[in-house]
Design a protein around this motif. Structure first.
Motif, PDB file in Angstrom:
ATOM      1  N   ARG A 207       0.836  -1.207   0.000  1.00 33.73           N
ATOM      2  CA  ARG A 207       0.000   0.000   0.000  1.00 33.73           C
ATOM      3  C   ARG A 207       0.873   1.260   0.000  1.00 33.73           C
ATOM      4  NH1 ARG A 207      -2.670  -1.241   4.032  1.00 33.73           N
ATOM      5  NH2 ARG A 207      -4.485  -2.119   2.980  1.00 33.73           N
ATOM      6  N   TRP A 208       1.955   1.226   0.789  1.00 34.67           N
ATOM      7  CA  TRP A 208       2.861   2.376   0.833  1.00 34.67           C
ATOM      8  C   TRP A 208       3.460   2.636  -0.543  1.00 34.67           C
ATOM      9  CZ3 TRP A 208       7.976   3.279  -0.235  1.00 34.67           C
ATOM     10  CH2 TRP A 208       8.502   4.490   0.235  1.00 34.67           C
ATOM     11  N   VAL A 209       3.850   1.574  -1.230  1.00 37.46           N
ATOM     12  CA  VAL A 209       4.413   1.735  -2.579  1.00 37.46           C
ATOM     13  C   VAL A 209       3.394   2.388  -3.508  1.00 37.46           C
ATOM     14  CG1 VAL A 209       5.225   0.490  -4.619  1.00 37.46           C
ATOM     15  CG2 VAL A 209       6.034  -0.178  -2.340  1.00 37.46           C
ATOM     16  N   LEU A 210       2.156   1.921  -3.476  1.00 34.59           N
ATOM     17  CA  LEU A 210       1.122   2.473  -4.354  1.00 34.59           C
ATOM     18  C   LEU A 210       0.849   3.945  -4.053  1.00 34.59           C
ATOM     19  CD1 LEU A 210      -1.360  -0.539  -4.322  1.00 34.59           C
ATOM     20  CD2 LEU A 210       0.168   0.139  -6.191  1.00 34.59           C
ATOM     21  N   ASP A 211       0.990   4.309  -2.783  1.00 36.76           N
ATOM     22  CA  ASP A 211       0.738   5.699  -2.386  1.00 36.76           C
ATOM     23  C   ASP A 211       1.959   6.593  -2.528  1.00 36.76           C
ATOM     24  OD1 ASP A 211      -1.864   5.040  -1.760  1.00 36.76           O
ATOM     25  OD2 ASP A 211      -1.474   4.772   0.387  1.00 36.76           O
ATOM     26  N   HIS A 212       3.137   6.014  -2.753  1.00 38.05           N
ATOM     27  CA  HIS A 212       4.381   6.788  -2.847  1.00 38.05           C
ATOM     28  C   HIS A 212       5.186   6.315  -4.060  1.00 38.05           C
ATOM     29  CE1 HIS A 212       3.167   7.027   1.400  1.00 38.05           C
ATOM     30  NE2 HIS A 212       3.737   8.211   1.406  1.00 38.05           N
ATOM     31  N   ALA A 213       4.521   6.228  -5.185  1.00 35.92           N
ATOM     32  CA  ALA A 213       5.157   5.674  -6.383  1.00 35.92           C
ATOM     33  C   ALA A 213       6.390   6.456  -6.816  1.00 35.92           C
ATOM     34  CB  ALA A 213       4.145   5.617  -7.525  1.00 35.92           C
ATOM     35  N   ASP A 214       6.458   7.746  -6.474  1.00 33.32           N
ATOM     36  CA  ASP A 214       7.593   8.579  -6.880  1.00 33.32           C
ATOM     37  C   ASP A 214       8.719   8.572  -5.860  1.00 33.32           C
ATOM     38  OD1 ASP A 214       6.268   9.312  -9.210  1.00 33.32           O
ATOM     39  OD2 ASP A 214       5.305  11.043  -8.256  1.00 33.32           O
ATOM     40  N   HIS A 215       8.546   7.868  -4.770  1.00 39.10           N
ATOM     41  CA  HIS A 215       9.588   7.830  -3.728  1.00 39.10           C
ATOM     42  C   HIS A 215      10.803   7.075  -4.261  1.00 39.10           C
ATOM     43  CE1 HIS A 215      11.612   6.983   0.072  1.00 39.10           C
ATOM     44  NE2 HIS A 215      10.849   7.903   0.634  1.00 39.10           N
ATOM     45  N   PRO A 216      12.021   7.533  -3.958  1.00 34.07           N
ATOM     46  CA  PRO A 216      13.219   6.847  -4.447  1.00 34.07           C
ATOM     47  C   PRO A 216      13.312   5.380  -4.020  1.00 34.07           C
ATOM     48  CG  PRO A 216      13.790   9.004  -3.577  1.00 34.07           C
ATOM     49  CD  PRO A 216      12.354   8.782  -3.230  1.00 34.07           C
ATOM     50  N   ALA A 217      12.674   5.033  -2.909  1.00 33.66           N
ATOM     51  CA  ALA A 217      12.755   3.660  -2.409  1.00 33.66           C
ATOM     52  C   ALA A 217      11.563   2.807  -2.830  1.00 33.66           C
ATOM     53  CB  ALA A 217      12.850   3.672  -0.882  1.00 33.66           C
ATOM     54  N   ALA A 218      10.688   3.330  -3.671  1.00 33.72           N
ATOM     55  CA  ALA A 218       9.464   2.600  -4.010  1.00 33.72           C
ATOM     56  C   ALA A 218       9.760   1.272  -4.687  1.00 33.72           C
ATOM     57  CB  ALA A 218       8.568   3.466  -4.893  1.00 33.72           C
ATOM     58  N   ALA A 219      10.672   1.272  -5.641  1.00 34.57           N
ATOM     59  CA  ALA A 219      10.977   0.030  -6.358  1.00 34.57           C
ATOM     60  C   ALA A 219      11.560  -1.014  -5.415  1.00 34.57           C
ATOM     61  CB  ALA A 219      11.942   0.312  -7.506  1.00 34.57           C
ATOM     62  N   GLU A 220      12.466  -0.571  -4.536  1.00 38.66           N
ATOM     63  CA  GLU A 220      13.056  -1.494  -3.553  1.00 38.66           C
ATOM     64  C   GLU A 220      11.990  -2.037  -2.611  1.00 38.66           C
ATOM     65  OE1 GLU A 220      15.839  -1.358   0.435  1.00 38.66           O
ATOM     66  OE2 GLU A 220      15.900   0.333  -0.969  1.00 38.66           O
ATOM     67  N   ALA A 221      11.092  -1.165  -2.173  1.00 38.40           N
ATOM     68  CA  ALA A 221      10.035  -1.589  -1.252  1.00 38.40           C
ATOM     69  C   ALA A 221       9.108  -2.603  -1.901  1.00 38.40           C
ATOM     70  CB  ALA A 221       9.249  -0.368  -0.764  1.00 38.40           C
ATOM     71  N   LEU A 222       8.754  -2.374  -3.176  1.00 41.92           N
ATOM     72  CA  LEU A 222       7.892  -3.323  -3.880  1.00 41.92           C
ATOM     73  C   LEU A 222       8.592  -4.667  -4.045  1.00 41.92           C
ATOM     74  CD1 LEU A 222       5.268  -3.936  -5.335  1.00 41.92           C
ATOM     75  CD2 LEU A 222       6.296  -3.019  -7.428  1.00 41.92           C
ATOM     76  N   GLU A 223       9.871  -4.640  -4.342  1.00 41.03           N
ATOM     77  CA  GLU A 223      10.635  -5.882  -4.469  1.00 41.03           C
ATOM     78  C   GLU A 223      10.667  -6.627  -3.133  1.00 41.03           C
ATOM     79  OE1 GLU A 223      15.187  -7.330  -5.611  1.00 41.03           O
ATOM     80  OE2 GLU A 223      14.557  -5.251  -5.950  1.00 41.03           O
ATOM     81  N   THR A 224      10.827  -5.887  -2.038  1.00 44.83           N
ATOM     82  CA  THR A 224      10.847  -6.496  -0.709  1.00 44.83           C
ATOM     83  C   THR A 224       9.503  -7.142  -0.386  1.00 44.83           C
ATOM     84  OG1 THR A 224      12.497  -4.938   0.101  1.00 44.83           O
ATOM     85  CG2 THR A 224      11.134  -6.027   1.758  1.00 44.83           C
ATOM     86  N   ALA A 225       8.423  -6.428  -0.627  1.00 45.95           N
ATOM     87  CA  ALA A 225       7.087  -6.959  -0.346  1.00 45.95           C
ATOM     88  C   ALA A 225       6.812  -8.197  -1.180  1.00 45.95           C
ATOM     89  CB  ALA A 225       6.028  -5.894  -0.614  1.00 45.95           C
ATOM     90  N   THR A 226       7.166  -8.151  -2.458  1.00 45.13           N
ATOM     91  CA  THR A 226       6.923  -9.282  -3.350  1.00 45.13           C
ATOM     92  C   THR A 226       7.722 -10.502  -2.924  1.00 45.13           C
ATOM     93  OG1 THR A 226       6.480  -7.754  -5.176  1.00 45.13           O
ATOM     94  CG2 THR A 226       7.007 -10.033  -5.753  1.00 45.13           C
ATOM     95  N   ALA A 227       9.000 -10.294  -2.615  1.00 38.78           N
ATOM     96  CA  ALA A 227       9.854 -11.409  -2.205  1.00 38.78           C
ATOM     97  C   ALA A 227       9.409 -11.993  -0.872  1.00 38.78           C
ATOM     98  CB  ALA A 227      11.306 -10.941  -2.122  1.00 38.78           C
ATOM     99  N   HIS A 228       9.015 -11.135   0.055  1.00 41.08           N
ATOM    100  CA  HIS A 228       8.567 -11.603   1.364  1.00 41.08           C
ATOM    101  C   HIS A 228       7.303 -12.452   1.229  1.00 41.08           C
ATOM    102  CE1 HIS A 228       8.411 -10.987   5.875  1.00 41.08           C
ATOM    103  NE2 HIS A 228       7.231 -11.518   5.616  1.00 41.08           N
TER     104      HIS A 228
END
Length: 251
Positions: A207-228
């Motif tokens: 949810r944080w990634v979807l709400d902060h798509a322009d954040h520099p860490a968004a791609a890393e966060a999405l990868e973390t959520a997906t892998a977890h």
């Protein structure tokens, strides 16, 4: 993304950083402080994070006081804000230091280390370290993983673990008994509790990634959520268990 930021996000919807329901947390706290009358008691949480356990205890026991210890300054700041909001800040003291290095000149009626035994090097090392903090008749609340069934390669890979890292439930309890502790209560987390915890962890980060798509860490966060999520659903779900024990020193 800094690890502390990720922790605050992933636990936004599930402040207890373990697979435990609210009812289970309340039952464990009640058992840990059952020997303390009149809603009082002194509680120490080693690895307290955002202070969910102390905050719950203080809200239920108007005469209690608590101390939280963690190396995560951002989590402690969140705990302080929550304590102010709950009106218990005057009864909660927070220390930004390592759990293993914390010292106090006063003993505690209950000492908690739930899901943070790695800070001491393992379960038995944790019990050795917390013993000096206990008041006579006091209880330790310790949460630890165990193997529900022999770990699969997928589970070990997802957890970055080795088979010897945990024992089965019976062996875990035997180790505690042999170390001079008597279980006076315990809770084995259900699959539903695990699922609730993991869906909150992965869902809050997504949810944080979807709400902060322009954040520099968004791609890393999405990868973390997906892998977890993949590691949980395709690896350790139903393999790794979690037990929370309420212990008194037997010798």
């Amino acid at each position: 993304m800094e690890s502390y930021e990720r922790h605050l996000i992933t636990h936004a919807g599930h402040p207890i950083a373990a697979p435990l329901s609210d009812a289970s947390v309340d039952a464990l706290l009640a058992a840990a402080l059952a020997h303390v009358p009149d809603g009082a008691g002194r509680l120490l949480d080693l690895g307290c994070g955002e202070g969910a356990w102390p905050l719950r205890a203080l809200a239920a026991r108007p005469g209690a006081r608590a101390v939280g210890v963690d190396v995560n300054g951002a989590a402690l700041a969140a705990a302080a804000r929550a304590a102010e909001g709950a009106g218990v800040a005057d009864r909660l003291t927070l220390h930004e230091t390592s759990a293993a290095g914390f010292t106090s000149d006063q003993p505690f009626d209950a000492v908690l280390c739930v899901g943070a035994t790695h800070a001491f090097g393992g379960l038995l090392q944790t019990l050795t370290s917390v013993r000096p903090h206990l008041a006579p008749g006091g209880c330790v609340v310790v949460g630890e993983g165990f193997w529900e069934r022999p770990p699969t390669p997928a589970a070990l890979a997802a957890l970055d673990a080795v088979p010897e890292e945990f024992a089965d439930l019976g062996t875990t309890v035997e180790l505690v008994l042999e170390d001079g502790w008597a279980p006076v209560f315990g809770h084995t987390s259900s699959l539903a509790e695990w699922d609730d915890y993991e869906w909150h962890w992965t869902g809050s980060l997504t949810r944080w990634v979807l709400d902060h798509a322009d954040h520099p860490a968004a791609a890393e966060a999405l990868e973390t959520a997906t892998a977890h999520r993949a590691g949980w659903l395709g690896g350790y779900r139903g393999v790794l268990g979690f037990v929370t024990l309420v212990l008194r020193a037997a010798r």
